[in-house]
Design a protein around this motif. Sequence first.
Motif, short mmCIF file in Angstrom:
data_model
loop_
_atom_site.label_atom_id
_atom_site.label_comp_id
_atom_site.label_asym_id
_atom_site.label_seq_id
_atom_site.Cartn_x
_atom_site.Cartn_y
_atom_site.Cartn_z
N VAL A 44 0.86 -1.18 0.00
CA VAL A 44 0.00 0.00 0.00
C VAL A 44 0.89 1.23 0.00
O VAL A 44 1.86 1.31 0.77
N PHE A 45 0.60 2.20 -0.86
CA PHE A 45 1.32 3.46 -0.88
C PHE A 45 0.58 4.44 0.02
O PHE A 45 -0.62 4.64 -0.12
N THR A 46 1.30 5.05 0.95
CA THR A 46 0.67 5.94 1.92
C THR A 46 -0.06 7.09 1.24
O THR A 46 -1.10 7.56 1.74
N LYS A 47 0.45 7.56 0.12
CA LYS A 47 -0.22 8.61 -0.62
C LYS A 47 -1.64 8.19 -0.98
O LYS A 47 -2.60 8.97 -0.85
N GLU A 48 -1.79 6.94 -1.44
CA GLU A 48 -3.11 6.43 -1.79
C GLU A 48 -3.96 6.20 -0.54
O GLU A 48 -5.18 6.38 -0.56
N LEU A 49 -3.31 5.82 0.54
CA LEU A 49 -4.02 5.59 1.80
C LEU A 49 -4.68 6.89 2.28
O LEU A 49 -5.85 6.89 2.69
N THR A 50 -3.95 8.00 2.23
CA THR A 50 -4.51 9.28 2.67
C THR A 50 -5.61 9.75 1.72
O THR A 50 -6.56 10.41 2.14
N GLU A 51 -5.47 9.43 0.43
CA GLU A 51 -6.52 9.78 -0.53
C GLU A 51 -7.80 8.99 -0.23
O GLU A 51 -8.92 9.52 -0.35
N GLU A 52 -7.65 7.74 0.17
CA GLU A 52 -8.80 6.92 0.51
C GLU A 52 -9.48 7.42 1.79
O GLU A 52 -10.70 7.33 1.94
N LEU A 53 -8.67 7.99 2.70
CA LEU A 53 -9.24 8.58 3.90
C LEU A 53 -10.18 9.73 3.56
O LEU A 53 -11.20 9.94 4.22
N GLU A 54 -9.83 10.46 2.51
CA GLU A 54 -10.66 11.59 2.09
C GLU A 54 -12.06 11.12 1.70
O GLU A 54 -13.04 11.85 1.88
#
Length: 369
Positions: free
Chosen positions: A232-242
């Motif tokens: 998992v890329f953290t950048k994508e993780l934070t986008e999913e949080l949005e």
Amino acid sequence: MSDLFQQVSLKTIKPTNNDEYEICNTKTELDSEIRCLLDNIYSGNRNLSGNKNTKHLDNHKSDIICFFRGFAPDKGKLNTEIRKARYFRDLFIVGEKGKGYLKNEGQDGQIRYPQYFVGEIHQQDVYRLLKFVNRAIKTKKSKDKELKPIELDKIKPYIEKETTQIYMFLLNFAHNIGGSWPDKCLSPFVSASYGNKAYDIALSFAKGKNKQRRHSYIILGFGKKSDEKNVVFTKELTEELETLYAHWYKDIHSEMIIKDCIFPNQILGVFEISNESDHDINDNDIFIVNPSLYQLFEENEKKYGDACSDILEYICTKGIPVDQTEFDLAAAELGYVLYAEQDCNGKNELSPIGHEAYSPLPNNRPLDK
């Protein structure tokens, strides 16, 4: 060629006559080919030097990603040259696993296992993890944006329909939060950095973990960007949080979260960097080439082929072939009590050291949009 591999001295691990191991120089005639391969995987299709003789990954290998991880070997493992060689020999057989695979004892003396390893994930496990995540978000501050916790009504449908999947999502986020997570010692994940600043980021973490030592250590590895089962890329993780109306920090460390293990067939080698130097690599710093990778260069030397190109093609397709005959001994020496085995489809299974893998581990895929 990138400055990263121009000056560093190349070494590898080899057995001695008295059944020990030593860190020794690589063959001079193989150095340029080894540096070529390292540079190719590091730079991908980007021509950093403009040198026409520099080979680069072609389009069918563009899925390959290079990453760096700063880490600290256990104290006492490196206090002699023999012990240091033994430690890295073990690392190149076993890989770098999440802390949850180590022996973690509770106050009662019993080994603690992460919920991740203990059978089926239930909704109550998810809500417990969600409570920590939201509390952590509320206690953090940011100059750039307002941090907001996950809204219950947005995440509840996921919890009810995809219980294990949302648990994995939150588990990744708890790992990303870091030290304030009380179960960080039970995390099944390994963090690494990728991209243009990845080495500097990993070195900063490595020096922070090796303050009382002469050297810091950085794993250089490679994998596939598309491996959603395990990465998992953290950048994508934070986008999913949005999508859950939550706000978190920007991914300033270009972090990738690797599930279970950086497997040994993904490890190109380890940098040993002096803590007295700045970020520039010099002749006093070394790069310990994975001995299994080095063996490919030695074997290729006899064939008079293009070692850099041939081996690059091979490992990007199949990974580095590692002899794991002594895996159980090496894993035990590193302090592991559990291990994950990956099949040809990228699916991981869990087992205690000394037994066959038998228990399927959940995928690390992102949330369904």
